[in-house]
Design a protein around this motif. Structure first.
Motif, PDB file in Angstrom:
ATOM      1  N   ALA A 294      22.324  -2.808  -4.721  1.00  0.00           N
ATOM      2  CA  ALA A 294      21.961  -3.789  -5.754  1.00  0.00           C
ATOM      3  C   ALA A 294      23.174  -4.102  -6.607  1.00  0.00           C
ATOM      4  O   ALA A 294      23.940  -3.201  -6.981  1.00  0.00           O
ATOM      5  CB  ALA A 294      20.842  -3.240  -6.623  1.00  0.00           C
ATOM      6  N   SER A 295      23.360  -5.374  -6.905  1.00  0.00           N
ATOM      7  CA  SER A 295      24.461  -5.786  -7.763  1.00  0.00           C
ATOM      8  C   SER A 295      24.003  -6.918  -8.666  1.00  0.00           C
ATOM      9  O   SER A 295      22.990  -7.569  -8.409  1.00  0.00           O
ATOM     10  CB  SER A 295      25.671  -6.216  -6.926  1.00  0.00           C
ATOM     11  OG  SER A 295      25.345  -7.344  -6.142  1.00  0.00           O
TER      12      SER A 295
ATOM     13  N   PHE B  10      20.286  -0.119 -12.673  1.00  0.00           N
ATOM     14  CA  PHE B  10      19.588   0.210 -11.430  1.00  0.00           C
ATOM     15  C   PHE B  10      18.592   1.342 -11.623  1.00  0.00           C
ATOM     16  O   PHE B  10      17.473   1.286 -11.108  1.00  0.00           O
ATOM     17  CB  PHE B  10      20.622   0.573 -10.358  1.00  0.00           C
ATOM     18  CG  PHE B  10      20.035   0.897  -9.019  1.00  0.00           C
ATOM     19  CD1 PHE B  10      19.970   2.212  -8.569  1.00  0.00           C
ATOM     20  CD2 PHE B  10      19.559  -0.108  -8.193  1.00  0.00           C
ATOM     21  CE1 PHE B  10      19.440   2.522  -7.332  1.00  0.00           C
ATOM     22  CE2 PHE B  10      19.022   0.186  -6.946  1.00  0.00           C
ATOM     23  CZ  PHE B  10      18.961   1.505  -6.508  1.00  0.00           C
ATOM     24  N   SER B  11      18.981   2.345 -12.374  1.00  0.00           N
ATOM     25  CA  SER B  11      18.133   3.518 -12.527  1.00  0.00           C
ATOM     26  C   SER B  11      16.852   3.238 -13.311  1.00  0.00           C
ATOM     27  O   SER B  11      15.962   4.093 -13.378  1.00  0.00           O
ATOM     28  CB  SER B  11      18.914   4.658 -13.182  1.00  0.00           C
ATOM     29  OG  SER B  11      19.400   4.259 -14.448  1.00  0.00           O
TER      30      SER B  11
ATOM     31  N   ASP C 247      20.556   6.631  -4.801  1.00  0.00           N
ATOM     32  CA  ASP C 247      21.740   7.135  -5.489  1.00  0.00           C
ATOM     33  C   ASP C 247      21.995   6.173  -6.635  1.00  0.00           C
ATOM     34  O   ASP C 247      22.563   5.098  -6.433  1.00  0.00           O
ATOM     35  CB  ASP C 247      22.922   7.210  -4.533  1.00  0.00           C
ATOM     36  CG  ASP C 247      24.159   7.839  -5.157  1.00  0.00           C
ATOM     37  OD1 ASP C 247      24.260   7.842  -6.403  1.00  0.00           O
ATOM     38  OD2 ASP C 247      25.005   8.311  -4.407  1.00  0.00           O
ATOM     39  N   ASN C 248      21.560   6.552  -7.812  1.00  0.00           N
ATOM     40  CA  ASN C 248      21.671   5.638  -8.946  1.00  0.00           C
ATOM     41  C   ASN C 248      23.123   5.374  -9.339  1.00  0.00           C
ATOM     42  O   ASN C 248      23.430   4.314  -9.889  1.00  0.00           O
ATOM     43  CB  ASN C 248      20.884   6.187 -10.138  1.00  0.00           C
ATOM     44  CG  ASN C 248      19.382   6.096  -9.913  1.00  0.00           C
ATOM     45  OD1 ASN C 248      18.895   5.233  -9.178  1.00  0.00           O
ATOM     46  ND2 ASN C 248      18.637   6.992 -10.537  1.00  0.00           N
ATOM     47  N   ALA C 249      24.008   6.302  -9.054  1.00  0.00           N
ATOM     48  CA  ALA C 249      25.420   6.091  -9.364  1.00  0.00           C
ATOM     49  C   ALA C 249      26.030   5.005  -8.481  1.00  0.00           C
ATOM     50  O   ALA C 249      27.024   4.379  -8.861  1.00  0.00           O
ATOM     51  CB  ALA C 249      26.193   7.388  -9.202  1.00  0.00           C
ATOM     52  N   LYS C 250      25.437   4.800  -7.313  1.00  0.00           N
ATOM     53  CA  LYS C 250      25.950   3.799  -6.372  1.00  0.00           C
ATOM     54  C   LYS C 250      25.056   2.564  -6.299  1.00  0.00           C
ATOM     55  O   LYS C 250      25.291   1.687  -5.459  1.00  0.00           O
ATOM     56  CB  LYS C 250      26.089   4.415  -4.986  1.00  0.00           C
ATOM     57  CG  LYS C 250      27.113   5.534  -4.903  1.00  0.00           C
ATOM     58  CD  LYS C 250      27.230   6.065  -3.477  1.00  0.00           C
ATOM     59  CE  LYS C 250      28.284   7.161  -3.401  1.00  0.00           C
ATOM     60  NZ  LYS C 250      28.413   7.700  -2.009  1.00  0.00           N
TER      61      LYS C 250
END
Length: 118
Positions: A24-25, A31-32, A75-78
């Protein structure tokens, strides 16, 4: 605006495995904060919810047809959600789409085909 881009699907033999990802961008979102879903649509059939994962706790839910074979993770960091598909069957053949539940609307990826065939 949020964009979702799925990884390539492909041709897999019955019993095989495949992992899909969806990135997602965009601006103005975290995102989280958002639940993520994977859907699929087979030719001539209605779109089916395959799996869902909650925003932070990572609680997951699955369709009965994939329970025990598919695993959704994030992976919320990504800004990425994954769908690990094991023991694939011919009836899993479909276009797979990721979905983000936004504050006002839903967002969809473009879809990626998965074909399970020998």
């Amino acid at each position: 605006q949020i964009q979702l881009v799925e990884s390539e699907g492909g041709l897999v033999q019955p019993g095989g495995s495949l992992r899909l990802s969806c990135v997602a961008s965009g601006s103005g979102f975290t995102f989280s904060d958002h639940a993520m879903r994977w859907y699929r649509q087979a030719p001539g059939k209605e779109r089916e919810l395959v799996a869902r994962i909650s925003p932070r706790s990572g609680i997951t839910n699955y369709a009965d047809s994939v329970q025990g074979r598919f695993t959704i993770s994030r992976d919320n960091a990504k800004n990425t959600v994954y769908l690990q598909m094991n023991n694939l069957k011919s009836e899993d053949t479909a276009v797979y789409l990721c979905n983000l539940i936004g504050t006002i609307r839903e967002y969809w990826g473009q879809g990626t085909p998965v074909i399970v065939s020998s």
